[in-house]
Design a protein around this motif. Sequence first.
Motif, PDB file in Angstrom:
ATOM      1  N   THR A 164       0.846  -1.208   0.000  1.00  0.00           N
ATOM      2  CA  THR A 164       0.000   0.000   0.000  1.00  0.00           C
ATOM      3  C   THR A 164       0.877   1.252   0.000  1.00  0.00           C
ATOM      4  OG1 THR A 164      -0.251  -0.095   2.416  1.00  0.00           O
ATOM      5  CG2 THR A 164      -2.006  -1.089   1.111  1.00  0.00           C
ATOM      6  N   SER A 165       2.038   1.202   0.673  1.00  0.00           N
ATOM      7  CA  SER A 165       2.935   2.362   0.687  1.00  0.00           C
ATOM      8  C   SER A 165       3.490   2.618  -0.717  1.00  0.00           C
ATOM      9  CB  SER A 165       4.128   2.133   1.616  1.00  0.00           C
ATOM     10  OG  SER A 165       3.700   1.883   2.902  1.00  0.00           O
ATOM     11  N   ARG A 166       3.939   1.547  -1.364  1.00  0.00           N
ATOM     12  CA  ARG A 166       4.524   1.694  -2.706  1.00  0.00           C
ATOM     13  C   ARG A 166       3.487   2.271  -3.671  1.00  0.00           C
ATOM     14  NH1 ARG A 166       4.674  -1.451  -7.131  1.00  0.00           N
ATOM     15  NH2 ARG A 166       3.340  -2.898  -6.073  1.00  0.00           N
ATOM     16  N   ARG A 167       2.268   1.710  -3.607  1.00  0.00           N
ATOM     17  CA  ARG A 167       1.205   2.194  -4.502  1.00  0.00           C
ATOM     18  C   ARG A 167       0.853   3.637  -4.230  1.00  0.00           C
ATOM     19  NH1 ARG A 167      -2.580  -2.639  -3.350  1.00  0.00           N
ATOM     20  NH2 ARG A 167      -1.554  -4.196  -4.652  1.00  0.00           N
ATOM     21  N   ALA A 168       0.832   4.011  -2.952  1.00  0.00           N
ATOM     22  CA  ALA A 168       0.462   5.404  -2.624  1.00  0.00           C
ATOM     23  C   ALA A 168       1.449   6.353  -3.286  1.00  0.00           C
ATOM     24  CB  ALA A 168       0.459   5.596  -1.112  1.00  0.00           C
ATOM     25  N   LEU A 169       2.742   6.018  -3.217  1.00  0.00           N
ATOM     26  CA  LEU A 169       3.741   6.916  -3.798  1.00  0.00           C
ATOM     27  C   LEU A 169       3.676   6.903  -5.331  1.00  0.00           C
ATOM     28  CD1 LEU A 169       6.906   8.155  -2.567  1.00  0.00           C
ATOM     29  CD2 LEU A 169       7.197   6.945  -4.709  1.00  0.00           C
ATOM     30  N   LEU A 170       3.550   5.710  -5.906  1.00  0.00           N
ATOM     31  CA  LEU A 170       3.533   5.627  -7.375  1.00  0.00           C
ATOM     32  C   LEU A 170       2.261   6.260  -7.951  1.00  0.00           C
ATOM     33  CD1 LEU A 170       5.050   2.062  -7.901  1.00  0.00           C
ATOM     34  CD2 LEU A 170       6.149   4.285  -8.258  1.00  0.00           C
ATOM     35  N   THR A 171       1.144   6.106  -7.243  1.00  0.00           N
ATOM     36  CA  THR A 171      -0.101   6.719  -7.717  1.00  0.00           C
ATOM     37  C   THR A 171       0.023   8.236  -7.672  1.00  0.00           C
ATOM     38  OG1 THR A 171      -1.320   4.846  -6.859  1.00  0.00           O
ATOM     39  CG2 THR A 171      -2.610   6.810  -7.361  1.00  0.00           C
ATOM     40  N   GLN A 172       0.631   8.732  -6.598  1.00  0.00           N
ATOM     41  CA  GLN A 172       0.829  10.184  -6.487  1.00  0.00           C
ATOM     42  C   GLN A 172       1.697  10.693  -7.635  1.00  0.00           C
ATOM     43  OE1 GLN A 172       3.714  11.666  -3.574  1.00  0.00           O
ATOM     44  NE2 GLN A 172       2.073  12.975  -2.768  1.00  0.00           N
ATOM     45  N   HIS A 173       2.783   9.987  -7.931  1.00  0.00           N
ATOM     46  CA  HIS A 173       3.698  10.465  -8.968  1.00  0.00           C
ATOM     47  C   HIS A 173       3.064  10.356 -10.356  1.00  0.00           C
ATOM     48  CE1 HIS A 173       7.515  10.158  -6.281  1.00  0.00           C
ATOM     49  NE2 HIS A 173       6.554  10.850  -5.750  1.00  0.00           N
ATOM     50  N   TYR A 174       2.282   9.333 -10.556  1.00  0.00           N
ATOM     51  CA  TYR A 174       1.555   9.204 -11.821  1.00  0.00           C
ATOM     52  C   TYR A 174       0.600  10.385 -11.992  1.00  0.00           C
ATOM     53  CZ  TYR A 174      -1.441   7.051 -15.385  1.00  0.00           C
ATOM     54  OH  TYR A 174      -2.146   6.787 -16.526  1.00  0.00           O
ATOM     55  N   ARG A 175      -0.099  10.708 -10.900  1.00  0.00           N
ATOM     56  CA  ARG A 175      -1.036  11.842 -10.913  1.00  0.00           C
ATOM     57  C   ARG A 175      -0.288  13.148 -11.224  1.00  0.00           C
ATOM     58  NH1 ARG A 175      -3.560  10.561  -5.991  1.00  0.00           N
ATOM     59  NH2 ARG A 175      -2.061  11.877  -4.908  1.00  0.00           N
ATOM     60  N   TRP A 176       0.857  13.334 -10.570  1.00  0.00           N
ATOM     61  CA  TRP A 176       1.638  14.560 -10.815  1.00  0.00           C
ATOM     62  C   TRP A 176       2.057  14.640 -12.290  1.00  0.00           C
ATOM     63  CZ3 TRP A 176       5.840  14.469  -6.339  1.00  0.00           C
ATOM     64  CH2 TRP A 176       5.212  14.734  -5.118  1.00  0.00           C
ATOM     65  N   ALA A 177       2.495  13.497 -12.834  1.00  0.00           N
ATOM     66  CA  ALA A 177       2.981  13.496 -14.220  1.00  0.00           C
ATOM     67  C   ALA A 177       1.835  13.835 -15.180  1.00  0.00           C
ATOM     68  CB  ALA A 177       3.585  12.142 -14.571  1.00  0.00           C
TER      69      ALA A 177
END
Length: 490
Positions: free
Chosen positions: A400-413
């Motif tokens: 869940t931690s990994r996904r939270a960060l990757l989802t955030q970065h995907y959103r930013w991109a």
Amino acid sequence: MASEQDVRAQLQRAGQDHLLRFWADLAPESRAALLAELASLEPDALREHCQRASAACAQVPGPLPDLEARLQPLPPELVGSAIRCDLETRLRWEEEGFRQIALNKVAVLLLAGGQGTRLGVTYPKGMYQVGLPSQKTLYQLQAERIRRVEQLAGQRLGTHCTVPWYIMTSEFTLGPTIKFFKEHDFFHLDPANVVLFEQRMLPAVTFEGKAILERKDKVAMAPDGNGGLYSALADHQILEDMKQRGVEFVHVYCVDNILVRLADPAFIGFCVLRGADCGAKVVEYSEISPETAGLRGADGSLLYNAGNICNHFFTRDFLDMVTREFEPLLKLHVAVKKVPYVDEEGNLVKPLRPNGIKMEKFVFDVFQFAKNFVAFEVSREEEFSPLKNADTASRDNPSTSRRALLTQHYRWALQAGAHFLDVHGVQLPEQSGEEALSFLPNGDPPALCEISPLVSYSGEGLEKYLQGRILQSPFLLDEDQARLLQPQEC
Ligand code: UTP
């Protein structure tokens, strides 16, 4: 040093003489070590501690419903919101936060003395990596966010500034943390600005009020909770160190939140402009029943939007007052844990069920002493994903931690205007912002995108690298990649 007879007599009076039951088996150096440990624990103080622990454990308060009945929303005038404020207000808070950082008045303080028993690793949790494409650990992500926020503040105000990093460790985490930082060259921070110090330990106790032996010659000890911060600050003259550096404001945070914004300028600026001595970041609750969590006030906003995410703002003056006046008033709370012990035959047993009591102070128990407490509401998606458990648990785990960060970065991109090809080279549907979250089948973002904190702290400044780009998943935007993507100046 006191003799064995003296110590045995004192322990007998304290009801703790079982701690010497392997005396006959011990070599001279083990005997000396055990006697020294028992003397430092002071048998009378030990008796008091053990009695208090078992009495407190017998009266642990009822389950959550009791607490929910007593729950009160925070008065709205104490709360600022990073989610619901207008852009101008937000920029004003940020500007003030950056100004204080640029003036070298802001430090960050990491609580990293915990044993991470639920995650189940034998090393400090900050050394854990959740499986990001970059393989970065929690410590590295935090170090890089410090470097970036220093850079952003410095650029805005034309200064070269420092955010010192204070790290509270314990007997368990100090040695490995120092070694890890040295091996990684302090992640390119100046070691003079990374200050590690150690919190105190307390004996672990059985439900019957007996101190536990973890070896034939060693009492089981546990760190005294993250509220042990206040005595540790005094023990190691940390506030004096801060004063010498000119630090006035401290951002205290937990090691396990992968999204933590160190020295968050908006939070710092909000607290400073409000004249707060103590502040807490909060998010909507997930720990209370859906009915209570969903209650709304007259204006339609959630009544209970103030779950504490262990991100605190303190003035140095407030910390000074707490360590001098209020620390002895802090309550010791009961934590029932699995404590390895030696059985009657002297064999080490790792219990499967909780068998012992650890007494802990909580860092947030000082809120009651604040003269001007404020809360700052932030978005859970952007700022809070704690790593507490192993992947066998359904939440707050490495996945869940990994996904939270990757989802955030995907959103930013996406917000910066990037387009993505999936692993098969097929262009993903154009989505942006919040919509992007709606098409995650198992919680994973449709494309893997990781952005180094050295390139962006909170999503800022990405357009110049990503606007209109078609990116192949997995995509890692680190400093080298950023240099390649940077538009060439004529
Ligand atoms: P937790 O309460 O989640 O405890 O700590 P923990 O030790 O990390 O994990 P468990 O409960 O054994 O599974 C919240 C934060 O407080 C710090 C932790 O390092 C984490 O950042 N902490 C906890 C301390 O600094 N000292 C302590 O004595 C306890």
